[in-house]
Every structure is written in C-alpha cells, then in structure tokens.
Design a protein around this motif. Structure first.
Motif, short mmCIF file in Angstrom:
data_model
loop_
_atom_site.label_atom_id
_atom_site.label_comp_id
_atom_site.label_asym_id
_atom_site.label_seq_id
_atom_site.Cartn_x
_atom_site.Cartn_y
_atom_site.Cartn_z
N ARG A 66 0.83 -1.21 0.00
CA ARG A 66 0.00 0.00 0.00
C ARG A 66 0.86 1.26 0.00
N GLU A 67 1.95 1.24 0.78
CA GLU A 67 2.87 2.39 0.80
C GLU A 67 3.47 2.63 -0.58
N LEU A 68 3.91 1.56 -1.21
CA LEU A 68 4.52 1.69 -2.54
C LEU A 68 3.50 2.15 -3.58
N GLU A 69 2.29 1.62 -3.52
CA GLU A 69 1.25 2.06 -4.45
C GLU A 69 0.95 3.55 -4.27
N SER A 70 0.92 4.00 -3.03
CA SER A 70 0.70 5.42 -2.74
C SER A 70 1.86 6.27 -3.27
N ASP A 71 3.09 5.79 -3.06
CA ASP A 71 4.27 6.51 -3.56
C ASP A 71 4.26 6.58 -5.08
N ILE A 72 3.86 5.50 -5.73
CA ILE A 72 3.80 5.47 -7.20
C ILE A 72 2.75 6.45 -7.70
N LEU A 73 1.59 6.48 -7.05
CA LEU A 73 0.53 7.41 -7.44
C LEU A 73 1.01 8.85 -7.29
N ALA A 74 1.67 9.16 -6.19
CA ALA A 74 2.20 10.51 -5.97
C ALA A 74 3.25 10.85 -7.03
N ALA A 75 4.09 9.89 -7.38
CA ALA A 75 5.11 10.13 -8.40
C ALA A 75 4.48 10.37 -9.76
N ARG A 76 3.40 9.64 -10.07
CA ARG A 76 2.70 9.85 -11.35
C ARG A 76 2.08 11.24 -11.40
N ARG A 77 1.51 11.68 -10.28
CA ARG A 77 0.93 13.03 -10.22
C ARG A 77 2.03 14.07 -10.42
N HIS A 78 3.14 13.87 -9.76
CA HIS A 78 4.26 14.81 -9.89
C HIS A 78 4.78 14.82 -11.33
N LEU A 79 4.90 13.65 -11.94
CA LEU A 79 5.35 13.57 -13.32
C LEU A 79 4.38 14.32 -14.24
N ALA A 80 3.09 14.18 -14.02
CA ALA A 80 2.10 14.89 -14.83
C ALA A 80 2.26 16.40 -14.68
N GLU A 81 2.52 16.86 -13.46
CA GLU A 81 2.75 18.29 -13.23
C GLU A 81 4.00 18.76 -13.97
N LEU A 82 5.05 17.97 -13.92
CA LEU A 82 6.29 18.33 -14.61
C LEU A 82 6.10 18.35 -16.13
N GLU A 83 5.35 17.37 -16.64
CA GLU A 83 5.09 17.34 -18.09
C GLU A 83 4.28 18.55 -18.52
N ALA A 84 3.30 18.96 -17.69
CA ALA A 84 2.50 20.14 -18.01
C ALA A 84 3.37 21.40 -18.00
N GLU A 85 4.25 21.49 -17.02
CA GLU A 85 5.16 22.64 -16.96
C GLU A 85 6.10 22.66 -18.16
N LEU A 86 6.60 21.51 -18.55
CA LEU A 86 7.47 21.41 -19.72
C LEU A 86 6.72 21.85 -20.98
N ALA A 87 5.46 21.45 -21.10
CA ALA A 87 4.67 21.86 -22.26
C ALA A 87 4.51 23.38 -22.28
N ARG A 88 4.28 24.00 -21.12
CA ARG A 88 4.17 25.47 -21.05
C ARG A 88 5.48 26.13 -21.46
N VAL A 89 6.59 25.58 -20.99
CA VAL A 89 7.90 26.15 -21.35
C VAL A 89 8.14 26.02 -22.85
N GLU A 90 7.79 24.88 -23.42
CA GLU A 90 7.96 24.69 -24.87
C GLU A 90 7.08 25.64 -25.66
N GLU A 91 5.84 25.89 -25.15
CA GLU A 91 4.95 26.86 -25.82
C GLU A 91 5.57 28.25 -25.79
N LEU A 92 6.09 28.63 -24.63
CA LEU A 92 6.74 29.94 -24.52
C LEU A 92 7.94 30.04 -25.46
#
Length: 102
Positions: A66-92
């Motif tokens: 359960r701890e690992l599944e929670s950590d993986i979910l948090a990492a996926r959320r963080h990765l999605a945030e980073l990908e969104a930020e990267l997309a904004r930087v590329e647009e700029l």
C-alpha cells in the motif's frame, strides 16, 4: 523506502526467508537466516524475527504494498505536473522571436 544496501537486509527480506525455511520443515535461527540471506546482522535478524510474532509477514507485505502504491501514485501526479510545466515552457519557447542581429 529504498532497498537496503548490499549486506544489509530489510525486515521483509528477513521474514520471507524465515517463512521459506519454515516451509522446508526447519526452525530458523538468526544464524540460519543470515546464512540464507548471505549477510545481515544477527541482532537485527533476531529483532525482526521477534517482531514477526506480533505482526504477521502478510500484514507487513500488505502494508508495504500500500505504501509503494501510494508513492507510485504521488510520483505519477508529480510527473504529470512536470510534463504540463514542460509543455508550457515549450509553448513559450515557440513564441519567442529570434534574437535581434546587431
């Protein structure tokens, strides 16, 4: 929780090894477990084996899963945030005019 360094085993490694030895009809001792694992401290192994009497290995495995599944979910959320930020930087970057020659 990262995997323990080589020669230093985690509680789950110890408890699963104990269960395997018991399945072979053996009554494991800390020394036996240490030999089966290829290392570890006998005192840490003995403490882990004593703790297993209070909390079954299945419960510890479920808790860790359960701890690992929670950590993986948090990492996926963080990765999605980073990908969104990267997309904004590329647009700029795409809207940036070329540098002035001068």
């Amino acid at each position: 929780m990262p995997r323990p360094p080589s020669g230093h085993r985690g509680a789950l490694d110890i408890l699963v090894t104990v269960r395997h030895l018991e399945a072979q009809g053996l009554r494991p001792t800390p020394r036996m477990v240490r030999l089966a694992l290829g290392g570890g401290t006998p005192s840490a192994i003995a403490q882990t084996m004593a703790a297993a009497a209070v909390t079954p290995v299945e419960e510890l495995l479920d808790r860790r899963r359960r701890e690992l599944e929670s950590d993986i979910l948090a990492a996926r959320r963080h990765l999605a945030e980073l990908e969104a930020e990267l997309a904004r930087v590329e647009e700029l970057a795409a809207t940036l005019p070329p540098p002035a020659k001068g």
